[in-house]
Design a protein around this motif. Structure first.
Motif, PDB file in Angstrom:
ATOM      1  N   GLU A  57       9.808   7.646   4.518  1.00  0.00           N
ATOM      2  CA  GLU A  57       8.977   7.248   3.437  1.00  0.00           C
ATOM      3  C   GLU A  57       8.332   5.960   4.121  1.00  0.00           C
ATOM      4  O   GLU A  57       7.175   5.734   3.825  1.00  0.00           O
ATOM      5  CB  GLU A  57       9.964   7.010   2.161  1.00  0.00           C
ATOM      6  N   LEU A  58       9.231   5.415   4.945  1.00  0.00           N
ATOM      7  CA  LEU A  58       8.747   3.932   5.019  1.00  0.00           C
ATOM      8  C   LEU A  58       7.923   3.865   6.496  1.00  0.00           C
ATOM      9  O   LEU A  58       6.712   3.299   6.804  1.00  0.00           O
ATOM     10  CB  LEU A  58       9.936   2.790   5.218  1.00  0.00           C
TER      11      LEU A  58
ATOM     12  N   HIS B 209       4.563   0.123   0.765  1.00  0.00           N
ATOM     13  CA  HIS B 209       5.157   0.624  -0.680  1.00  0.00           C
ATOM     14  C   HIS B 209       5.546   2.129  -0.405  1.00  0.00           C
ATOM     15  O   HIS B 209       5.564   2.803  -1.670  1.00  0.00           O
ATOM     16  CB  HIS B 209       4.121   0.413  -1.625  1.00  0.00           C
ATOM     17  N   THR B 210       5.802   2.557   0.533  1.00  0.00           N
ATOM     18  CA  THR B 210       6.346   3.881   1.005  1.00  0.00           C
ATOM     19  C   THR B 210       5.047   4.732   0.838  1.00  0.00           C
ATOM     20  O   THR B 210       4.024   4.440   0.523  1.00  0.00           O
ATOM     21  CB  THR B 210       7.353   4.497  -0.212  1.00  0.00           C
TER      22      THR B 210
ATOM     23  N   LEU C  53       0.795  -1.160   0.137  1.00  0.00           N
ATOM     24  CA  LEU C  53       0.125   0.046   0.175  1.00  0.00           C
ATOM     25  C   LEU C  53       0.614   1.208   0.164  1.00  0.00           C
ATOM     26  O   LEU C  53       1.906   1.401   0.690  1.00  0.00           O
ATOM     27  CB  LEU C  53      -0.924  -0.029   1.098  1.00  0.00           C
ATOM     28  N   LEU C  54       0.288   2.291  -0.774  1.00  0.00           N
ATOM     29  CA  LEU C  54       0.952   3.519  -0.696  1.00  0.00           C
ATOM     30  C   LEU C  54       0.383   4.407   0.177  1.00  0.00           C
ATOM     31  O   LEU C  54      -0.812   4.383   0.294  1.00  0.00           O
ATOM     32  CB  LEU C  54       0.883   4.142  -2.196  1.00  0.00           C
ATOM     33  N   GLY C  55       1.082   5.166   0.928  1.00  0.00           N
ATOM     34  CA  GLY C  55       0.552   5.915   1.938  1.00  0.00           C
ATOM     35  C   GLY C  55      -0.280   7.172   1.563  1.00  0.00           C
ATOM     36  O   GLY C  55      -1.537   7.366   1.805  1.00  0.00           O
ATOM     37  N   ARG C  56       0.421   8.266   1.171  1.00  0.00           N
ATOM     38  CA  ARG C  56      -0.204   9.470   0.831  1.00  0.00           C
ATOM     39  C   ARG C  56      -1.423   9.315  -0.464  1.00  0.00           C
ATOM     40  O   ARG C  56      -0.846   8.788  -1.519  1.00  0.00           O
ATOM     41  CB  ARG C  56       0.791  10.653   0.376  1.00  0.00           C
ATOM     42  N   LYS C  57      -2.510   9.789   0.006  1.00  0.00           N
ATOM     43  CA  LYS C  57      -3.819   9.818  -1.072  1.00  0.00           C
ATOM     44  C   LYS C  57      -4.119   8.262  -1.421  1.00  0.00           C
ATOM     45  O   LYS C  57      -5.004   7.998  -2.344  1.00  0.00           O
ATOM     46  CB  LYS C  57      -3.336  10.482  -2.466  1.00  0.00           C
TER      47      LYS C  57
END
Length: 260
Positions: free
Chosen positions: A140-141, A122-123, A96-100
């Motif tokens: 990022e992580l 996924h950062t 999973l991607l964090g932002r948005k």
């Protein structure tokens, strides 16, 4: 932001994802990848001496396993994907991607975990980690780790570096944060096409035992391709597993790079 296809604008993040099929050549940077088979064999050898963890429900040394993984979500189509996986009784691993994404769809993140899929990192913003210093990699992580833990109650133990690019610094920070690094063996390049039939064909043609499939649940052609991919691979005798099940009885070691 990430959606592409006829008449849709490609943003900077898409340009980053468009290189996702490039796996970094790890030789020379001090990072030696471990295959799922090697991890299992080492765990069995350790177990004979009384030290390995117990295996999972699926013995991937005995059956033809493959791990279905999805990057850069969740997105608007992820609930439909989860419906398909539930109908087909197929587990998957979601990086999973964090932002948005994690912060925009917390209820979907919760559902992924509640339905037994593996939730991974996924950062935060999909920056290429090899271009960052240790503090930037950590940010990022760790931001995604904390966001996922807030929703699910558990921090991920797996991460996938954007573009598959890693080095000694990324490995050290991953080890510090308790994250193993997971690469892949086949990608349908679904960032470059909305043709579900082509995505299905590329995935099935590249599938092999102990494989890890890379797809993205944020592109228009991907989720429609998944039922066909699952059906074709089941007919070919594959058993679908999460990445931890693929490695079992080994446990993913923080910092280690796993690649079929």
């Amino acid at each position: 932001m990430f959606r592409t296809g006829p008449g849709k604008r490609r943003g900077p993040a898409v340009a980053i994802l468009a290189a996702a099929s490039l796996i970094l050549l790890l030789g020379g940077c001090g990072v030696d990848p471990v295959s799922p088979g090697e991890a299992r064999r080492e765990a069995v050898d350790t177990d004979s001496k009384g030290g390995a963890s117990e295996g999972g429900a699926v013995d991937c040394a005995a059956v033809k396993c493959i791990a279905l993984t999805f990057d850069a979500g969740p997105g608007k189509d992820t609930p439909r994907l989860l419906d398909i996986l539930r109908e087909e009784k197929v587990p998957a691993t979601f990086f999973l991607l964090g932002r948005k994404h994690v912060d925009r769809y917390p209820e979907v993140v919760r559902r992924i975990a509640d339905e037994g899929h593996e939730v991974a990192n996924h950062t935060w913003t999909h920056r290429v980690l090899t271009g960052l210093d240790a503090d930037e990699v950590r940010d990022e992580l760790s931001r995604t780790q904390n966001a996922i833990e807030k929703i699910t109650g558990r921090k991920p133990t797996l991460m996938r570096p954007p573009q598959g690019r890693t080095d000694d610094t990324v490995s050290e920070v991953s080890r510090e944060l308790g994250l193993a690094q997971i690469l892949w063996s086949v990608t349908a390049k679904d960032y470059a096409t909305t043709d579900a039939a082509l995505i299905r064909q590329r995935t099935v043609d590249g599938a092999e035992g102990d494989g890890i499939i890379l797809l993205h649940d944020i592109y228009d052609g991907t989720v429609p391709a998944v039922p066909g991919i699952i059906g074709d691979l089941k007919r070919k005798g594959f058993t679908f597993v999460t990445v931890p099940q693929l490695l079992a009885p080994a446990q993913a070691e923080p910092g280690t790079v796993y690649r079929p």
